[in-house]
Scaffold this motif. Structure first.
Motif, PDB file in Angstrom:
ATOM      1  N   VAL A 150       0.849  -1.195   0.000  1.00 22.73           N
ATOM      2  CA  VAL A 150       0.000   0.000   0.000  1.00 22.73           C
ATOM      3  C   VAL A 150       0.883   1.243   0.000  1.00 22.73           C
ATOM      4  N   LEU A 151       0.878   1.960  -1.116  1.00 24.08           N
ATOM      5  CA  LEU A 151       1.613   3.228  -1.166  1.00 24.08           C
ATOM      6  C   LEU A 151       0.772   4.266  -0.445  1.00 24.08           C
ATOM      7  N   VAL A 152       1.376   4.954   0.509  1.00 22.16           N
ATOM      8  CA  VAL A 152       0.620   5.969   1.250  1.00 22.16           C
ATOM      9  C   VAL A 152       1.340   7.312   1.115  1.00 22.16           C
ATOM     10  N   ARG A 153       0.673   8.282   0.495  1.00 26.76           N
ATOM     11  CA  ARG A 153       1.243   9.639   0.419  1.00 26.76           C
ATOM     12  C   ARG A 153       0.788  10.373   1.660  1.00 26.76           C
ATOM     13  N   VAL A 154       1.726  10.629   2.558  1.00 23.43           N
ATOM     14  CA  VAL A 154       1.412  11.343   3.789  1.00 23.43           C
ATOM     15  C   VAL A 154       1.969  12.756   3.702  1.00 23.43           C
ATOM     16  N   ASP A 155       1.527  13.605   4.612  1.00 24.79           N
ATOM     17  CA  ASP A 155       2.071  14.960   4.672  1.00 24.79           C
ATOM     18  C   ASP A 155       2.965  15.051   5.905  1.00 24.79           C
ATOM     19  N   PHE A 156       4.240  14.756   5.692  1.00 21.96           N
ATOM     20  CA  PHE A 156       5.220  14.834   6.784  1.00 21.96           C
ATOM     21  C   PHE A 156       6.096  16.074   6.616  1.00 21.96           C
ATOM     22  N   ASN A 157       5.509  17.111   6.062  1.00 24.98           N
ATOM     23  CA  ASN A 157       6.242  18.364   5.864  1.00 24.98           C
ATOM     24  C   ASN A 157       6.248  19.140   7.182  1.00 24.98           C
ATOM     25  N   VAL A 158       7.026  18.633   8.135  1.00 25.40           N
ATOM     26  CA  VAL A 158       7.017  19.176   9.501  1.00 25.40           C
ATOM     27  C   VAL A 158       8.044  20.297   9.651  1.00 25.40           C
ATOM     28  N   ALA A 192      -4.028   0.794  -9.891  1.00 20.37           N
ATOM     29  CA  ALA A 192      -5.385   0.248 -10.016  1.00 20.37           C
ATOM     30  C   ALA A 192      -6.416   1.000  -9.183  1.00 20.37           C
ATOM     31  N   GLU A 193      -6.051   1.298  -7.936  1.00 20.33           N
ATOM     32  CA  GLU A 193      -7.046   1.890  -7.037  1.00 20.33           C
ATOM     33  C   GLU A 193      -6.427   3.024  -6.236  1.00 20.33           C
ATOM     34  N   THR A 194      -7.187   4.107  -6.046  1.00 18.89           N
ATOM     35  CA  THR A 194      -6.753   5.206  -5.176  1.00 18.89           C
ATOM     36  C   THR A 194      -7.864   5.522  -4.193  1.00 18.89           C
ATOM     37  N   ALA A 195      -7.496   5.532  -2.921  1.00 19.17           N
ATOM     38  CA  ALA A 195      -8.477   5.869  -1.875  1.00 19.17           C
ATOM     39  C   ALA A 195      -7.947   7.019  -1.037  1.00 19.17           C
ATOM     40  N   ALA A 196      -8.851   7.656  -0.289  1.00 25.88           N
ATOM     41  CA  ALA A 196      -8.430   8.703   0.641  1.00 25.88           C
ATOM     42  C   ALA A 196      -8.069   8.069   1.976  1.00 25.88           C
ATOM     43  N   GLY A 197      -7.037   8.584   2.610  1.00 25.03           N
ATOM     44  CA  GLY A 197      -6.735   8.188   3.985  1.00 25.03           C
ATOM     45  C   GLY A 197      -7.722   8.866   4.927  1.00 25.03           C
ATOM     46  N   PHE A 198      -7.648   8.509   6.209  1.00 31.63           N
ATOM     47  CA  PHE A 198      -8.623   9.042   7.163  1.00 31.63           C
ATOM     48  C   PHE A 198      -8.520  10.558   7.350  1.00 31.63           C
ATOM     49  N   LEU A 199      -7.300  11.092   7.235  1.00 31.87           N
ATOM     50  CA  LEU A 199      -7.138  12.537   7.405  1.00 31.87           C
ATOM     51  C   LEU A 199      -7.741  13.283   6.216  1.00 31.87           C
ATOM     52  N   ALA A 234       2.964  -1.068   4.475  1.00 33.59           N
ATOM     53  CA  ALA A 234       2.826   0.384   4.307  1.00 33.59           C
ATOM     54  C   ALA A 234       4.106   0.997   3.757  1.00 33.59           C
ATOM     55  N   ILE A 235       3.999   1.573   2.565  1.00 39.00           N
ATOM     56  CA  ILE A 235       5.149   2.234   1.936  1.00 39.00           C
ATOM     57  C   ILE A 235       4.837   3.731   1.913  1.00 39.00           C
ATOM     58  N   LEU A 236       5.572   4.496   2.732  1.00 42.12           N
ATOM     59  CA  LEU A 236       5.223   5.897   2.935  1.00 42.12           C
ATOM     60  C   LEU A 236       6.056   6.830   2.055  1.00 42.12           C
ATOM     61  N   LEU A 237       5.372   7.790   1.446  1.00 42.04           N
ATOM     62  CA  LEU A 237       6.053   8.828   0.669  1.00 42.04           C
ATOM     63  C   LEU A 237       5.583  10.191   1.163  1.00 42.04           C
ATOM     64  N   SER A 238       6.530  11.126   1.273  1.00 41.75           N
ATOM     65  CA  SER A 238       6.173  12.494   1.635  1.00 41.75           C
ATOM     66  C   SER A 238       7.225  13.450   1.099  1.00 41.75           C
ATOM     67  N   HIS A 239       6.834  14.718   0.964  1.00 45.41           N
ATOM     68  CA  HIS A 239       7.861  15.721   0.688  1.00 45.41           C
ATOM     69  C   HIS A 239       8.199  16.412   2.002  1.00 45.41           C
ATOM     70  N   LEU A 240       9.297  17.135   1.994  1.00 49.03           N
ATOM     71  CA  LEU A 240       9.685  17.945   3.155  1.00 49.03           C
ATOM     72  C   LEU A 240      10.387  19.185   2.626  1.00 49.03           C
ATOM     73  N   THR A 243      -4.250   6.334   9.617  1.00 48.84           N
ATOM     74  CA  THR A 243      -4.160   5.704   8.299  1.00 48.84           C
ATOM     75  C   THR A 243      -3.043   4.654   8.271  1.00 48.84           C
ATOM     76  N   ILE A 244      -1.891   5.006   8.807  1.00 47.12           N
ATOM     77  CA  ILE A 244      -0.761   4.067   8.812  1.00 47.12           C
ATOM     78  C   ILE A 244      -1.109   2.832   9.658  1.00 47.12           C
ATOM     79  N   LYS A 245      -1.710   3.080  10.814  1.00 47.19           N
ATOM     80  CA  LYS A 245      -2.093   1.961  11.682  1.00 47.19           C
ATOM     81  C   LYS A 245      -3.103   1.052  10.989  1.00 47.19           C
TER      82      LYS A 245
END
Ligand code: ADP
Ligand code: MG
Length: 397
Positions: free
Chosen positions: A16-24, A169-176, A54-60, A43-45
């Motif tokens: 599961v590729l997860v695009r998170v916002d870890f721009n902290v 194939a599929e794109t869904a929204a995370g809980f946030l 869980a494969i996480l991607l974010s920009h910073l 979402t990660i949990k």
């Protein structure tokens, strides 16, 4: 138009590729506020508790040149995430290539891998920020399904959101992201009425589109902050040294006409001779601002009138502080609006905008609001009624 959310996906055994916002925010490599990491945890949990990989991607930050990379590595973020989850997070110091592929091939269900800052790819022709088709396709090839949970970048079509979605194939929204769509999207598209918008912040010019959009949708629009003076000027008041955009007075006049009584302007202001918390200040009617004074907050009488409008509201959207809340002498208007919203028991209250959200949190009202948006620019564009690419890419159910 219901969107597919992560709980609609079968993640069992899937990559599961997860695009998170870890721009902290970072200072000397240390995270000064981990709220964005905390917000991504549900979402990660969900992925790992349901046996997904869980494969996480974010920009910073912004990576323009090779030398920007070292200060903008996601390594400290991966470490913080591991602490919060009390679980190993395998950080890969690369965005593409053998290291990445090997780490993913070695994953077991329930594992977490985090790639390096997606904007490292910007050094070479802005591949991430310009949504280079090859890059999006490559990242998509690393996973089976895609979850977008990065609301903070939802107003941009980048390779790590739009690019991946276009190739998987599929794109869904995370809980946030789901929460942002539900609250902001819900208020804009289908508000329970009366719907009251409160707009403030520094300049009219930053907020023209949001004013126009909310004037159409809301039943009342309360205006405070620096932008109030351009409107007061349009009504013929002397605004002294207050923040006022002379080239926007005509526009303010037009908006007031179009608003047909929907706009409620302040009747008093807290004015000072200097832009300083040490300056002497007084509350004055807006009709009585001296030439050498500047209005730095809304006054008490204005709060009474705002409260009168707000007391019946069922939906409230607030963007932009009422005054220079960073200085204690000019924070009362913003605190007063926090208090007014906190007292609305049956209304949905939504805070959008970086500084407005910061003010609500700083003054201790976060738990009293229905929703505080995690995206500054993204929430503004959403309130402007624009389609956000990061929302549009999510599959319909
Ligand atoms: P947001 O980030 O919530 O969208 P803005 O960025 O538009 O809000 O505006 C926030 C800034 O507006 C704050 O830094 C605040 O000090 C400033 N501001 C508010 N009222 C005034 C005023 N009367 N005069 C000058 N600046 C103001
Ligand atoms: Mg701001």
């Amino acid at each position: 138009m219901a969107k597919k959310i992560i709980s609609d996906l079968n993640v069992n055994g899937k990559k599961v590729l997860v695009r998170v916002d870890f721009n902290v925010p970072l200072e000397n490599g240390k995270i000064t506020d981990d709220n964005r990491i905390v917000e991504a945890l549900p979402t990660i949990k969900y992925v790992i508790e349901n046996n997904g990989k869980a494969i996480l991607l974010s920009h910073l930050g912004r990576v323009k040149e090779e030398k920007d990379k070292a200060g903008l590595t996601l390594a400290p973020v991966a470490a913080r995430l591991a602490e919060l989850l009390n679980k190993e997070v395998k950080f890969v110091p690369a965005t593409t290539g053998a290291l990445v592929e090997e780490a993913i091939n070695n994953m077991q269900p329930g594992d977490i891998v985090m790639l390096e800052n997606t904007r490292y790819e910007d050094v070479d022709g802005k591949k991430e920020s310009k949504n280079n088709p090859e890059l999006g396709k490559y990242w998509a090839s690393l996973g089976d399904v895609f979850v977008n949970d990065a609301f903070g970048t939802a107003h941009r079509a980048h390779a790590s959101n739009a690019g991946i979605a276009a190739n998987i194939a599929e794109t869904a929204a995370g809980f946030l992201l789901e929460k942002e769509i539900k609250f902001i999207g819900g208020a804009v598209d289908n508000p329970v009425r009366p719907f009251v918008a409160i707009l403030g912040g520094s300049k009219v010019s930053d907020k023209i589109e949001v004013i126009e959009s909310l004037l159409e949708k809301a039943d009342k629009v309360l205006i405070g902050g620096g932008m109030m003076f351009t409107f007061l000027k349009a009504q013929g008041y002397n605004v002294g040294k207050s923040k006022c955009e002379l080239d926007k007075v005509e526009l303010a006049t037009e908006l007031l006409k179009k608003a047909n009584g929907k706009i409620v302007l302040p009747v008093d202001t807290v004015a000072a001779k200097d832009f300083s918390n040490d300056a002497e200040f007084r509350t004055t009617s807006v009709a009585d601002i001296a030439d050498d004074e500047m209005g730095l907050d809304i006054g008490e009488q204005t709060l009474v009138e705002f409260n009168n409008v707000l007391k019946d509201a069922k939906t409230v959207v607030w963007n932009g502080p009422m005054g220079v809340f960073e200085m204690s002498n000019f924070a009362q208007g913003t605190i007063g609006v926090c208090e007014a919203l906190a007292n609305l028991k049956e209304a949905t209250t939504i805070i959008g905008g970086g500084d407005s959200a910061a003010a609500v949190i700083q003054f201790g009202y976060a738990s009293k609001m229905s929703h505080i948006s995690t995206g500054g620019g993204a929430s503004l564009e959403y309130l402007e009624g624009k389609t956000l690419p990061g929302v549009a890419i999510v599959d319909e159910l």
